[in-house]
Design an enzyme around this catalytic site. Sequence first.
Site, PDB file in Angstrom:
ATOM      1  N   SER A 193      37.820  46.164  38.412  1.00 13.80           N
ATOM      2  CA  SER A 193      37.318  46.804  36.923  1.00 13.80           C
ATOM      3  C   SER A 193      35.793  46.890  36.768  1.00 13.80           C
ATOM      4  O   SER A 193      35.058  46.174  37.749  1.00 13.80           O
ATOM      5  CB  SER A 193      37.661  45.861  35.983  1.00 13.80           C
ATOM      6  OG  SER A 193      37.200  46.020  34.714  1.00 13.80           O
ATOM      7  N   TYR A 195      39.576  36.876  32.345  1.00 13.70           N
ATOM      8  CA  TYR A 195      39.827  38.396  33.119  1.00 13.70           C
ATOM      9  C   TYR A 195      38.377  38.983  33.754  1.00 13.70           C
ATOM     10  O   TYR A 195      38.323  39.307  34.905  1.00 13.70           O
ATOM     11  CB  TYR A 195      39.827  39.594  31.994  1.00 13.70           C
ATOM     12  CG  TYR A 195      40.037  40.946  32.473  1.00 13.70           C
ATOM     13  CD1 TYR A 195      41.208  41.411  33.004  1.00 13.70           C
ATOM     14  CD2 TYR A 195      39.050  41.640  32.436  1.00 13.70           C
ATOM     15  CE1 TYR A 195      41.328  42.548  33.367  1.00 13.70           C
ATOM     16  CE2 TYR A 195      39.127  43.155  32.667  1.00 13.70           C
ATOM     17  CZ  TYR A 195      40.215  43.486  33.294  1.00 13.70           C
ATOM     18  OH  TYR A 195      40.483  44.907  33.973  1.00 13.70           O
TER      19      TYR A 195
END
Length: 272
Positions: free
Chosen positions: A155, A177
């Site tokens: 990401s 995350y």
Amino acid sequence: LPATVISVSGTDSINLSDFDLSGKRALVTGGGDGLGRQFTEALLDAGAEVIIASRRKEFLDSVVAELRSKYQGISAEKVDVTNYDDVVALAGRVGAIDILVNSSGLSHRAPWWEEQSVDWKRIMTLNVEAPFWLSQLFLPKMIENKWGRIINISSIYGVVAGDERRYPGLGVHMPSYFTSKHALIGLTKFLAAQVAKSGVTVNALCPGSFDSPANRQYFSPGPLLDAVSEATPMGRIGTDRELRTALLFLAAPGSSFITGQALVVDGGWTIW
């Protein structure tokens, strides 16, 4: 020059066959929906046989039935990638593959001061440990065959920290995350260095803001979409085609000199 050939020097040329995946077998975890669905269709479009894998077998079967109207080389396997024994069993059923796309992943929202160990470990297992297990199991045959591609889906938040101001009303309270996606890039670089001479490349793809069923609640027209678009140099979120093209680039035979990299596809989000 013919449309399929671009001259580079007196002896070399680029041919569209450099992006042809005919005869290659790919496994895409989480390949039935969201961004994973885009990766699956990109590989199928390039001629690869694709196996999609996740815990929801009935859902996967419905995806296969839908895609079979256009593609023949699509199949599904049920697996819980957070269960090591399940992953080992999957590898035994699937056999050798040429391309592994580690696309399964989740986030968990909680302020860092409230994050619980059970949630932290759950995210780490899915986002980092599972890709490592899958790589352990499928890399040896790739090395033996002297060809392979591992693409870990990280990401933009595997390369930068979050800016609260860019997400009004939402914030970036996802400590597990962010940490997991940074760790996945670290794993990518480590494995790439380990197998660099074998003909196998290991890279990470780092998407920015793209529409998907999971993101639709955030990127429907409104203040948040406006804020995200304004914070992106290109002034918009990405399209399916732009994501598919990036994945295909890393999977392509012609990308054989690219390894250990984190390809950021974000409309310039991380350059400001």
